[in-house]
Write an enzyme that holds these catalytic residues in place. Sequence first.
Site, PDB file in Angstrom:
ATOM      1  CG  ASP A 260      -2.202   0.874   0.918  1.00 43.22           C
ATOM      2  OD1 ASP A 260      -2.153   1.713  -0.008  1.00 43.22           O
ATOM      3  OD2 ASP A 260      -3.218   0.740   1.633  1.00 43.22           O
TER       4      ASP A 260
HETATM    5  C1  BGC Z   1      -5.148   3.138   0.118  1.00 36.28           C
HETATM    6  C2  BGC Z   1      -5.312   2.106  -0.983  1.00 36.28           C
HETATM    7  C3  BGC Z   1      -5.185   2.775  -2.332  1.00 36.28           C
HETATM    8  C4  BGC Z   1      -3.850   3.488  -2.405  1.00 36.28           C
HETATM    9  C5  BGC Z   1      -3.601   4.173  -3.748  1.00 36.28           C
HETATM   10  C6  BGC Z   1      -3.926   3.996  -0.084  1.00 36.28           C
HETATM   11  O1  BGC Z   1      -3.903   5.060   0.797  1.00 36.28           O
HETATM   12  O2  BGC Z   1      -5.095   2.484   1.365  1.00 36.28           O
HETATM   13  O3  BGC Z   1      -6.563   1.474  -0.850  1.00 36.28           O
HETATM   14  O4  BGC Z   1      -5.319   1.834  -3.353  1.00 36.28           O
HETATM   15  O5  BGC Z   1      -3.813   4.478  -1.393  1.00 36.28           O
HETATM   16  O6  BGC Z   1      -4.405   5.272  -3.910  1.00 36.28           O
END
Ligand code: BGC
Length: 706
Positions: A260
């Site tokens: 993530d």
């Molecule tokens: C979130 C993810 C997301 C990623 C990219 C993160 O902060 O937890 O779910 O896909 O950002 O935007």
Amino acid sequence: MNKQDAHARAESLLKQMTVEEKIAQMTQISYAGCTREEALMWAERGAGSFLHVLGDDAREIQQTALHTRLGIPVLFGIDAVHGHCLNRDAAIFPSQLSMACSFNPELPKKIGRATAEEVAEDGLHWTFAPVLCLARDPRWGRVDETFGEDPYLAGEMGAAMIRGFQGDQLDDPESILACAKHYIAYGEAVGARDACDTEVTMRKVREVFLPPFRKAMEADCATVMTAYGSLDGTPLTLHEEVLKRVLRDELGFKGFVVTDWDNVNSLITNQHVCADMEDASVKAAQAGNDMMMRTKEFYEAAVAACKDGRLSMEQVDTAVMHILTVKAELGLLDYPEKPCRKGRIGCEEHRALALDAAREGLVLLRNNGMLPLKGAKKIAVIGPNADDIRAQYGDWTYFTHPMNNPDETEPQRPYTTVLEGMGNVFTDAEIVYHKGCDVMNRTPSDLEGAVAAAKGCDAIVLVLGDTIQQAGETHDRADLSLTGDQDALFRKLRALGIPMTVVLMSSKPLCIPAEAAEADALVVAFNGGMAGGQAIAELLAGKIAPVGRLPISFPVHTGQIPVYYNSLTGWHGGKYEDQPAEPLFAFGEGLGYTTFAYSDLAFDPETLQLTVTVTNTGDVEGTETVQAYLRDVVSSVMTPVKKFVAFTKVTLNAGESKTVSLPLSRESFSLINAKEQQVVEPGEFLLMAGHSSKDADLLTLSVQMA
Ligand code: BGC
């Protein structure tokens, strides 16, 4: 391209790559986090992926990548979680939580397909969806992104959505990669505090949180995202057991794992388990993360670590093989710009699907006969969410994402709010509107104005709920009561004695005991997307019948959480001195405009089919969601009071009966024992079928399993 050929293709590329090129493949660049020149520099270095870039900017990056020594195309990722929603021309579908109310896996499958067409048309290849986390604590900010509280339902809906995104063939021009996220148990963080530690055992992980990911692997999901947070003190980013042993060895995952957002850096700055970037980069890669989202510092640190031997080339090669094999399977190595259809973004067909989806996502929870609303000449539409498209859309659209500068972003048509939907549908009635108050008291309330507007009306439709400031990452809530003057608005309007329907338009369950007890009708609408308001008006008018069921339980009071239906038993009644044990509404609840009766529950131990007869006992046609639950009567470890194991939908004319089948499997009867093995323990099981997870709604049958 099939897996075998894709593997061979990746291998031949890997042989030609330098250490720098390999590490670059493992690096994912945030477009918003760099200048155009920096982005192009990363493309020249051979960065494996970029996220959050659209249109011509993406094309320029791709052209740069194609002109490098090996010309390996960039993989573009985006959060297309309920439609390609960061593009303001896209069709905006209901949130996953709303989709889950349909108990209809065909719906997320169709939405996944439509989203894939739109994402592909924009030249992108990969969505960070579906979310397979479970929402067992509704205080968590990301409840709207989930399919609710139940592992079985989340698995069925999630796998269907993955099949929609990825199609029959990954190299189809309109297929995109899905991403099962966030791996794992992310929604269970202590106190529902986003990205905090999760205090559950591996046994619990396997029993509760793993099943949806297992289903995702059965659907051949191409990528997995490592969660923020930690499991019993071990950051998920470094959790080799879940990332390697469970995911690869047990679930047979063949795709690649992406972290993530900036997880590698968080090992140093937030989780304090690594001293510096080299340490964090080595450990994250060794633990089984193949691609590092947003942490560009990983590149130099990992190159250095490879050169001084701290990061093994074998691990790097494994990661790069995972990434390149997926790129090959997707057809990306041959067609960096896939020949997909044009004109799919926000097209009529997708808008029609958005309306169907919004209709299926509505849950009627109370109705003393007020609905369907017939013969009203003057209807008051009141409340902060009656005409607020931002609240209706919820999180992860162009309003909430920094890519679009939310403060400067205006809503883009077409969409229909509740107020507009009421005008479209109730063409013979006069519609009066008053906002009454804000959800969060940002502007002064005018409760008396709302009362004055409603006086003399035949019916009130009061639309309450939450706002996008109360949902999403870093927006957890400690109190799920209605905020601002919403309760006061309800009470003042109720005092008028005019028939009243409350519509709850929110990202999650809120505590609404007064509205549930006193309104004449209550409809839960969650975030219904672009056609949400139209669907609500149609339901109120009786043009469509309510078919949705709750995929998540509603607490009476925040202090009562957790209230999920599949709890383990205690022996003191499970209640507080000052709050009941029962939730306000339970998993699976939802009314129609007719009623159903159940009879003749039977089980065939050979085929493992459960059958039950359903009769429409009302006087109009209706659709019932038939639900099956199971209880293991005596087990070596404690098992839930009931576990959701099957469902099917049946449409019956007034008075009609049908016997429906609910196929179970050996797995339905299994538990995770103290040694973390999935086993079926022979003995007595109670099989239940009926209208919802509530005991009173279920027929029960005792069976023996060998
Ligand atoms: C979130 C993810 C997301 C990623 C990219 C993160 O902060 O937890 O779910 O896909 O950002 O935007």
